[in-house]
Design an enzyme around this catalytic site. Structure first.
Site, PDB file in Angstrom:
ATOM      1  CE  LYS A  60      15.180   2.754   6.509  1.00  0.00           C
ATOM      2  NZ  LYS A  60      15.543   3.845   5.819  1.00  0.00           N
ATOM      3  CB  CYS A  66      -0.883   0.038   1.097  1.00  0.00           C
ATOM      4  SG  CYS A  66      -2.212  -1.204   0.916  1.00  0.00           S
ATOM      5  N   PRO A  67       0.447   2.450  -0.536  1.00  0.00           N
ATOM      6  CG  PRO A  67       0.226   4.663  -1.525  1.00  0.00           C
ATOM      7  CD  PRO A  67       1.065   3.707  -0.542  1.00  0.00           C
ATOM      8  N   GLY A  68       0.025   1.502  -3.346  1.00  0.00           N
ATOM      9  CA  GLY A  68       0.139   0.376  -4.420  1.00  0.00           C
ATOM     10  C   GLY A  68       1.027   0.938  -5.638  1.00  0.00           C
ATOM     11  N   GLY A  69       1.911   1.527  -5.295  1.00  0.00           N
ATOM     12  CA  GLY A  69       2.934   2.093  -6.428  1.00  0.00           C
ATOM     13  C   GLY A  69       3.421   0.996  -7.120  1.00  0.00           C
TER      14      GLY A  69
HETATM   15  C1  LIG Z   1       7.290   1.924   2.017  1.00  0.00           C
HETATM   16  S1  LIG Z   1       5.577   1.541   1.789  1.00  0.00           S
HETATM   17  C2  LIG Z   1       5.052   0.604   0.465  1.00  0.00           C
HETATM   18  C3  LIG Z   1       5.014   1.454  -0.674  1.00  0.00           C
HETATM   19  C4  LIG Z   1       4.624   0.852  -1.890  1.00  0.00           C
HETATM   20  N1  LIG Z   1       5.593  -0.070  -2.300  1.00  0.00           N
HETATM   21  C5  LIG Z   1       4.117   1.640  -3.211  1.00  0.00           C
HETATM   22  O1  LIG Z   1       4.834   1.770  -3.733  1.00  0.00           O
HETATM   23  O2  LIG Z   1       3.132   2.281  -2.733  1.00  0.00           O
HETATM   24  C6  LIG Z   1       5.586   0.273   3.105  1.00  0.00           C
HETATM   25  C7  LIG Z   1       4.653  -0.609   3.415  1.00  0.00           C
HETATM   26  O3  LIG Z   1       4.649  -1.880   3.935  1.00  0.00           O
HETATM   27  C8  LIG Z   1       3.737  -2.066   4.903  1.00  0.00           C
HETATM   28  N2  LIG Z   1       3.979  -3.088   6.037  1.00  0.00           N
HETATM   29  C9  LIG Z   1       5.145  -2.891   7.019  1.00  0.00           C
HETATM   30  N3  LIG Z   1       4.984  -3.933   7.653  1.00  0.00           N
HETATM   31  C10 LIG Z   1       4.142  -4.858   7.084  1.00  0.00           C
HETATM   32  C11 LIG Z   1       3.806  -6.275   7.342  1.00  0.00           C
HETATM   33  N4  LIG Z   1       4.456  -6.991   8.516  1.00  0.00           N
HETATM   34  N5  LIG Z   1       3.149  -6.975   6.641  1.00  0.00           N
HETATM   35  C12 LIG Z   1       2.598  -6.129   5.434  1.00  0.00           C
HETATM   36  N6  LIG Z   1       2.522  -5.105   5.249  1.00  0.00           N
HETATM   37  C13 LIG Z   1       3.490  -4.385   6.041  1.00  0.00           C
HETATM   38  C14 LIG Z   1       3.170  -0.796   5.445  1.00  0.00           C
HETATM   39  O4  LIG Z   1       1.828  -0.853   5.735  1.00  0.00           O
HETATM   40  C15 LIG Z   1       3.321   0.043   4.327  1.00  0.00           C
HETATM   41  O5  LIG Z   1       2.230   0.460   3.550  1.00  0.00           O
END
Ligand SMILES: C[S@@+](CC[C@H](N)C(=O)[O-])C[C@H]1O[C@@H](n2cnc3c(N)ncnc32)[C@H](O)[C@@H]1O
Length: 371
Positions: free
Chosen positions: A313, A227-230
């Site tokens: 990271k 999320c949000p889905g990029g």
């Molecule tokens: C950096 S954002 C991702 C952005 C996404 N790749 C995009 O392009 O929109 C990291 C996401 O990882 C999710 N997240 C973190 N720990 C998680 C877990 N244990 N299980 C599922 N989602 C997780 C967070 O809710 C957050 O939405």
């Protein structure tokens, strides 16, 4: 020309210096890396003449994590006369042409480091390119028509308007972008800017042919931390069906495509749905690098996916060492399971405090257990 100039994101000069010193050492080539913090580049000076050229040919550029570009350069030219900067630059190329055949040059890039101060020189560089190109052509450079990537690109790296490095890179072993930076346009309908990260990763690691073969409407993917889905957006754009795993909110526009199943679950516990063949796993969860590496290894070893792109990271300290140890463990664990593989990792232009990794399982040699 016994130096390499390598470009990087500012603040990552030490990591790049450690990396190039190690890779050169692996080839039995020794020298020292000059690092100026936050300069956006590193100079690796070889002890022997012509060894920088060997490095530029023999270190596969794709294997360098922190380098955006790798060029061979001569000593820094300083105090260039403002009314004739061209002559000393061309003299450098002429002086080295006998050994190097720089007449095989196809392109000229007049560049700066990627820092705010250096970028102030970009207008100057752009204007300077045209007369320099004309003069180089007159002197027999830049007239080569490339066949099978066997040409070279000429680079001028300006540090100030009166000082520059003069150099070249091999077209079959460099970043094919000005300043080593792919220019990508943000798609206005994408849900987040991180979409560019996955787009750059696909461009960097797969190339057009592999992308078409392995990312299409016959393929299913899982996106952990979606999320949000990029990232999901990039996969759907290529026709794939995506299980988007995240407790957060996914962009409604993605759900409307009918190509996304939003799974509000923990990415560390999620498993592919039964009887569903998943080809791709992508993961952008922000977590400790060792924990993400272990999760990716688990998916590959269980054959839950064949291929993955994920972010690691970077820690505050010993960033290069941490990355090396994660990638080494990943490779060792796959080897133990008889999984031959290709690993590529890059600090992409759209990455900040992370690197992006691509792993492809190329074949499986599992030992049959006795009995
Ligand atoms: C950096 S954002 C991702 C952005 C996404 N790749 C995009 O392009 O929109 C990291 C996401 O990882 C999710 N997240 C973190 N720990 C998680 C877990 N244990 N299980 C599922 N989602 C997780 C967070 O809710 C957050 O939405």
């Amino acid at each position: 020309m016994n130096k390499l100039a390598l470009y990087c994101r500012i603040g990552f000069e030490k990591e790049l210096a450690a990396e190039i010193s190690e890779k050169a050492g692996d080839l039995g080539i020794y020298g020292f890396a000059r690092v100026a913090e936050n300069s956006g580049y590193v100079i690796f000076e070889c002890y022997q003449e012509n060894e920088a050229d060997r490095l530029a040919q023999e270190i596969p550029f794709q294997q360098l994590i922190f380098a955006r570009q790798m060029i061979v350069v001569s000593d820094l030219l300083t105090a260039l006369p403002p009314d004739d900067r061209i002559r000393p630059i061309i003299a450098q190329y002429q002086q080295h042409n006998d050994n190097l055949n720089l007449k095989l040059s196809t392109e000229l890039w007049v560049e700066t480091a990627d820092t705010n101060e250096a970028k102030a020189l970009s207008t100057f560089c752009r204007k300077f390119t045209v007369p320099l190109r004309q003069q180089l052509k007159k002197c027999g450079f830049l007239n080569f028509r490339e066949v099978n990537g066997n040409g070279v690109t000429l680079h001028i790296l300006f540090l100030a308007n009166d000082s520059c490095y003069v150099g070249y890179s091999y077209n079959n072993n460099h970043a094919p972008h000005f300043m080593g930076i792919p220019r990508l346009k943000f798609p206005s309908d994408a849900p987040s800017r991180s979409t560019l990260k996955l787009e750059e990763a696909i461009l960097t690691f797969l190339g057009e042919k592999e992308e078409k073969q392995r990312m299409n409407d016959q393929v299913k993917a899982v996106d952990l931390g979606a999320c949000p889905g990029g990232w999901t957006y990039q996969l759907v754009k290529r026709g794939m069906f995506v299980y988007a795993v995240d407790h957060g909110k996914i962009a409604p526009s993605l759900m409307e495509t009918g190509r996304v199943d939003h799974c509000p679950e923990d990415g560390f516990k999620f498993q592919p749905p039964k009887r569903t063949k998943i080809d791709w796993l992508v993961c952008d969860m922000v977590e400790q690098p060792a924990r993400i590496t272990a999760l990716m290894t688990k998916w590959l070893i269980h054959a839950w996916c064949k291929e993955t792109i994920f972010n690691l990271k970077l820690p505050m300290k010993k960033r290069y060492q941490e990355v090396r140890s994660c990638l080494q463990k990943l490779s060792d664990d796959l080897n133990k399971q008889g999984l031959t593989h290709r690993i590529q990792a890059k600090h992409l232009f759209h990455d900040r405090e992370e690197i992006t990794v691509h792993v492809l399982i190329t074949s499986v040699y599992r030992q049959k257990s006795e009995g």
